[in-house]
Every structure is written in structure tokens, then in C-alpha cells.
Design an enzyme around this catalytic site. Structure first.
Site, PDB file in Angstrom:
ATOM      1  N   ASN A 142      46.197  52.526 -25.392  1.00 40.65           N
ATOM      2  CA  ASN A 142      47.307  53.473 -25.563  1.00 40.65           C
ATOM      3  C   ASN A 142      47.974  53.029 -26.864  1.00 40.65           C
ATOM      4  OD1 ASN A 142      50.194  54.305 -23.464  1.00 40.65           O
ATOM      5  ND2 ASN A 142      49.150  55.535 -24.978  1.00 40.65           N
ATOM      6  N   ASN A 187      56.948  60.810 -28.564  1.00 41.57           N
ATOM      7  CA  ASN A 187      55.603  61.254 -28.235  1.00 41.57           C
ATOM      8  C   ASN A 187      54.865  61.682 -29.504  1.00 41.57           C
ATOM      9  OD1 ASN A 187      55.798  61.015 -25.347  1.00 41.57           O
ATOM     10  ND2 ASN A 187      57.068  62.871 -25.353  1.00 41.57           N
ATOM     11  N   CYS A 215      58.167  54.254 -22.234  1.00 36.82           N
ATOM     12  CA  CYS A 215      56.728  54.084 -22.374  1.00 36.82           C
ATOM     13  C   CYS A 215      56.392  52.664 -21.960  1.00 36.82           C
ATOM     14  CB  CYS A 215      56.283  54.354 -23.812  1.00 36.82           C
ATOM     15  SG  CYS A 215      54.518  54.051 -24.066  1.00 36.82           S
ATOM     16  N   GLY A 216      55.695  52.510 -20.830  1.00 36.25           N
ATOM     17  CA  GLY A 216      55.418  51.171 -20.310  1.00 36.25           C
ATOM     18  C   GLY A 216      54.526  50.353 -21.221  1.00 36.25           C
ATOM     19  N   ASN A 217      53.411  50.928 -21.675  1.00 37.33           N
ATOM     20  CA  ASN A 217      52.556  50.200 -22.611  1.00 37.33           C
ATOM     21  C   ASN A 217      53.287  49.938 -23.920  1.00 37.33           C
ATOM     22  OD1 ASN A 217      50.244  50.045 -20.929  1.00 37.33           O
ATOM     23  ND2 ASN A 217      49.636  52.115 -21.500  1.00 37.33           N
ATOM     24  N   ASN A 237      54.083  63.843 -16.807  1.00 38.46           N
ATOM     25  CA  ASN A 237      52.801  63.184 -16.998  1.00 38.46           C
ATOM     26  C   ASN A 237      52.016  63.340 -15.700  1.00 38.46           C
ATOM     27  OD1 ASN A 237      53.516  61.729 -19.621  1.00 38.46           O
ATOM     28  ND2 ASN A 237      55.091  60.953 -18.249  1.00 38.46           N
ATOM     29  N   GLU A 296      49.200  62.942 -20.673  1.00 43.45           N
ATOM     30  CA  GLU A 296      50.599  62.621 -20.970  1.00 43.45           C
ATOM     31  C   GLU A 296      51.321  63.818 -21.583  1.00 43.45           C
ATOM     32  OE1 GLU A 296      52.138  58.891 -22.318  1.00 43.45           O
ATOM     33  OE2 GLU A 296      50.100  58.113 -22.550  1.00 43.45           O
ATOM     34  N   CYS A 305      48.270  54.757 -19.586  1.00 38.52           N
ATOM     35  CA  CYS A 305      49.703  55.061 -19.504  1.00 38.52           C
ATOM     36  C   CYS A 305      50.321  54.022 -18.569  1.00 38.52           C
ATOM     37  CB  CYS A 305      49.930  56.474 -18.979  1.00 38.52           C
ATOM     38  SG  CYS A 305      51.682  56.884 -18.720  1.00 38.52           S
ATOM     39  N   GLY A 306      51.224  53.213 -19.094  1.00 42.13           N
ATOM     40  CA  GLY A 306      51.791  52.127 -18.298  1.00 42.13           C
ATOM     41  C   GLY A 306      52.675  52.607 -17.170  1.00 42.13           C
ATOM     42  N   THR A 307      53.626  53.489 -17.479  1.00 48.79           N
ATOM     43  CA  THR A 307      54.461  54.007 -16.397  1.00 48.79           C
ATOM     44  C   THR A 307      53.628  54.842 -15.438  1.00 48.79           C
ATOM     45  OG1 THR A 307      55.124  55.846 -17.843  1.00 48.79           O
ATOM     46  CG2 THR A 307      56.640  53.967 -17.671  1.00 48.79           C
TER      47      THR A 307
END
Length: 292
Positions: A15, A78, A87-89, A201, A219, A228-230
Site C-alpha cells: 500500500n 487519497n 490510513c493504517g498502513n 472502503n 478503497e 489496507c491497514g484499517t
């Protein structure tokens, strides 16, 4: 002549992001410029753009209020230039950048995001981040299995899905056994009904074994991404819910096309995401090719 724009390219389980330092808050980042940088043909290329700016100089008052806890704000956009909450990642790549540049020096520190201050720490997998509380669908709108939406992927029959809020919106589908995760067409955005007001997402999830799932994701504002982390956290929460157990301390492995993430369920509906963060290139973009 204006100075070129400096950037770093990084990724977390593929990502990928363009990080732009704005250490004095003078640069700013318009939607058009973010979309240009993320463009894989005309720009640098990435799933999103992260502006690195002091929290006290952030545009949003709610972010500036975090300055007493977090020195740096992850201003995330985005690929289409739209503003995103989280954004987790991206948090892990942001953390790796801060430490490489000497902007943070410890193994644990706090960063500012649009969903609040988040603690990141060095981890055996790379970096881990406490993403804060999650929230499932409103029980008043969900059926007895927790489903509150239908998701159409391509031209097939719709799948039942559940909404999970991690500061940004997710809609998670547990695929029926006869559906091949890899064969689904995510070249166009899945159609979600009822339509979420701010988009969503969409995660398509296949159980592999106890505490282990595989996932693909489309996403919001980007398209299908390698990770996608989240979304991985949303997949773990939803799968735990469907299994009838949201035990604090349980750990999930989430396989995505770009690698593997680890999700840990914390107390008080919290969730932690862990995985790699790689900084792969540094460069500049000439000022004359940048949108105004």
C-alpha cells in the site's frame, strides 16, 4: 525559479504513499497537487499522499488541539486528492519516515491524525499502531446476523455485509464458500446499498483458519489496493463478531495481496495494527510541472 518539491516514496505491504515534507507549514497541499503526485503515469505514483507537517501548523483546529501530545500531523490524502480521516498502513510509513529523518528518535511516540492522536511503536514486524476504538453497525439498522448493507461486486448477486467504523468507514463482506476471492472483479467500485453518505472502503474476506483470514479491498477514492491497514482491522473485527467472540487480546493474521498484517483486539473496543513499513526512494519534482 521556484524550488522543486521533495518527496519520499514508501509502502506498507505494498500500500504505497508519496510523503511530502512541509516542516514549516508553508507548502500546503491542494487536492490537485495531491492527485498529481499520486498519478502513476503523470506523477510519482501511489495509493495516497502524506504531508508531513507540525501539528501546531495544521489547517484543522481539531488537529492543532493534539499538538500537546503529538509533534507531527499525518495529513493524508487519497489518490484522487480527497481528504481522508485515517490510513493504517500510512501511519506506519509515516512513523518510519519520522524516525529516519530524526524528527522522532524513540521507539514509541504519538502522531496526530484526523481521527485523533495515535501511538506508534517499533515492533518485530516493523511498526505497530493503536488505531483507537472501532464501532460496529447501528444495531437498529442491522439484521440478526449484524448485516446492515448489501454489496454488489460486478454483475453477480449481492453479498450481505456489515459496517465497521475505524475513524474511516468500512463495509466488510464474508464471502460464501463457493465464491473465489481471487476471481472477483474489483476493477470498478463495488456498489453498496444503502449508499454510505461519505463513501466506504469495501473488504472482501475469506476465512483461512482460526485467527486467520485473506482479504481484498477496494478503497474509497483510490480503487483496489494491495493492502489496507484499517481494512484489515475491520476484517478482523467483523470476523470475530461473526464467530461470536470479540475477546480482548486475540490476534488475527490478515493476508492481503501485498503481504501479511497482524491485528490485535484491545480493551474497550480498541485495535492495534502491526506490519512492515519500507521507504524505497527519495526524489524531487520540478516546480514547473506541479499543478498550481
Amino acid at each position: 525559479m521556484a524550488d522543486p518539491l521533495t518527496f519520499t516514496k514508501g509502502h506498507g505491504t505494498e500500500n504505497d504513499f508519496v510523503l511530502v515534507p512541509d516542516l514549516d507549514g508553508a507548502l500546503g497541499l491542494s487536492a490537485g497537487r495531491a492527485a498529481f503526485l499520486a498519478d502513476r503515469r503523470a506523477g510519482v505514483g501511489g495509493d495516497g499522499v502524506i504531508r508531513v507537517v507540525p501539528t501546531e501548523l495544521a489547517d484543522e483546529p481539531a488537529v492543532r488541539e493534539q499538538a500537546d501530545r503529538a509533534r507531527w500531523f499525518m495529513d493524508y490524502r487519497n489518490a484522487d486528492g480527497s481528504v481522508a480521516e485515517m490510513c493504517g498502513n500510512g501511519t506506519r510509513v509515516f512513523a518510519a519516515y519520522l524516525r529516519r529523518e530524526g524528527l522522532e528518535t524513540g521507539d514509541a511516540f504519538t502522531i496526530a491524525t484526523r481521527t485523533g492522536a495515535r501511538v506508534v511503536r517499533a515492533d518485530a514486524d516493523g511498526w505497530a499502531v493503536d488505531l483507537g476504538p472501532w464501532r460496529l453497525a447501528d444495531p437498529q439498522t442491522a439484521d440478526r446476523d449484524g448485516a446492515d448493507a448489501l454489496v454488489h461486486v460486478g454483475d453477480g448477486d449481492p453479498f450481505s455485509a456489515i459496517s465497521v467504523d475505524l475513524g474511516n468507514p468500512h463495509t466488510v463482506v464474508a464471502l460464501p464458500e463457493d465464491v473465489d476471492l481471487g476471481a472477483l472483479d474489483l476493477g470498478r467500485a463495488p456498489l453498496v446499498r444503502p449508499a454510505p453518505p461519505n463513501g466506504t472502503n469495501v473488504e472482501l474476506v475469506r476465512p483461512i483458519g482460526p485467527g486467520h483470514v485473506a482479504m481484498r479491498v477496494h478503497e474509497r477514492g483510490v480503487g483496489e489496493t494491495r493492502s489496507c491497514g484499517t481494512g484489515a482491522c475491520a476484517a478482523a473485527v467483523a470476523t470475530s463478531f461473526w464467530a461470536g467472540s470479540l475477546d480482548t487480546g486475540s490476534t488475527w493474521l490478515v493476508d492481503v495481496p501485498g503481504g501479511r498484517l497482524t491485528v490485535r483486539l484491545l480493551a474497550d473496543h480498541g485495535v492495534e495494527l502491526a506490519g512492515p513499513a519500507v521507504l524505497v526512494a527519495d526524489g524531487t519534482v520540478p516546480a514547473e510541472v506541479l499543478p498550481a
